[in-house]
Design an enzyme around this catalytic site. Structure first.
Site, PDB file in Angstrom:
ATOM      1  N   HIS A  43       0.864  -1.180   0.000  1.00  0.00           N
ATOM      2  CA  HIS A  43       0.000   0.000   0.000  1.00  0.00           C
ATOM      3  C   HIS A  43       0.903   1.233   0.000  1.00  0.00           C
ATOM      4  CE1 HIS A  43      -3.848   2.073   1.711  1.00  0.00           C
ATOM      5  NE2 HIS A  43      -3.132   2.920   0.985  1.00  0.00           N
ATOM      6  N   GLU A  70      -2.697  -1.705  -3.090  1.00  0.00           N
ATOM      7  CA  GLU A  70      -3.786  -0.945  -2.484  1.00  0.00           C
ATOM      8  C   GLU A  70      -3.484   0.541  -2.559  1.00  0.00           C
ATOM      9  OE1 GLU A  70      -4.020  -2.170   1.565  1.00  0.00           O
ATOM     10  OE2 GLU A  70      -4.968  -4.086   1.106  1.00  0.00           O
ATOM     11  N   HIS A 190      -7.972  -6.217   7.489  1.00  0.00           N
ATOM     12  CA  HIS A 190      -7.764  -5.186   8.492  1.00  0.00           C
ATOM     13  C   HIS A 190      -8.004  -5.757   9.895  1.00  0.00           C
ATOM     14  CE1 HIS A 190      -6.666  -0.909   8.766  1.00  0.00           C
ATOM     15  NE2 HIS A 190      -7.121  -1.034   9.989  1.00  0.00           N
TER      16      HIS A 190
END
Length: 236
Positions: A43, A70, A190
């Protein structure tokens, strides 16, 4: 079997704290796949506080598993993902200075924007996934954007799990069932960890992939990367 994609951002955080190239994110990516991970997730954020843009280009040619990138779909992010030819892009609604992702897209409000962005990725042959809360209207909206998959934002589950696991997982089970009915693939991520992953996997149907970084890398400090990845895989 649900695939495990390892997010290696925290390896880059540790590297950046000292400068130099120790620990190496390239070695981490190679070892994660060697130890059984079926994907590598990064990310890259605009401030490059962990994964850097150059890391994205350096990692792509040295891994043989799936590469998932991401990020918020700014113009430079979109072009980077297309140039590097990622296997999957996961779109998150983060602001440029956000510490970590903490909510999913309002797919109704941002419908036109998401449609435009997703069309560009699909034209480039890149599978798309949208980060969403376990909200049925958001999932119905996701279907209309043309995305291939959704990624369920699982922090609310992880927070509530120690108190009432059945209630914690219920909205995610319902969301997954709807997404599957609509023909969407289902990812999740997450705050999933060894404490809650097996329960989540056992109760949420049709999971294609989980993306796990912070907890997995933290566990690896004590158990080693090989053993940790094997323990996470056993939960799936």
């Amino acid at each position: 079997m649900t695939r495990l994609s390892v997010n290696i951002n925290k390896i880059a955080t540790l590297r950046n704290s000292r400068g130099g190239n120790t620990p190496s994110v390239l070695d981490a990516a190679i070892n994660c796949q060697k130890f059984g991970a079926q994907g590598i997730t990064v990310h890259p954020r605009p401030d490059e506080r962990h994964i850097r843009r150059q890391d994205v280009f350096d990692i792509r040619p040295i891994i043989t598993t799936e590469f998932n990138i991401e990020g918020y779909p700014s113009e430079d992010f979109i072009q980077m993902v297309i140039d590097v030819k990622a296997h999957q892009v996961t779109l998150v609604p983060d602001s440029h200075d956000q510490l970590t992702s903490d909510h999913g897209w309002d797919t109704i409000k941002h419908m036109d924007f998401l449609k435009e962005v997703i069309a560009r990725f699909k034209e480039a042959g890149i599978r798309t996934s949208i980060f969403v809360d376990p909200d049925l209207s958001a999932i119905e909206g996701a279907k209309e954007t043309g995305t291939n998959r959704i990624e369920l934002y699982t922090e609310p589950f992880a927070t509530m799990y120690p108190v009432d696991p059945i209630s914690a997982v219920a909205p995610f089970k319902e969301a997954a069932n709807l997404a599957h009915k609509l023909g969407l693939g289902i990812n999740a991520g997450h705050d999933l960890s060894l404490k809650n992953l097996r329960f989540f996997h056992d109760h949420v149907p049709f999971l294609d992939e989980v993306s796990i970084g912070h907890a997995l890398i933290a566990d690896a400090l004590y158990m080693g990367l090989r053993s940790t990845i094997q323990d996470y895989l056993s939960c799936l």
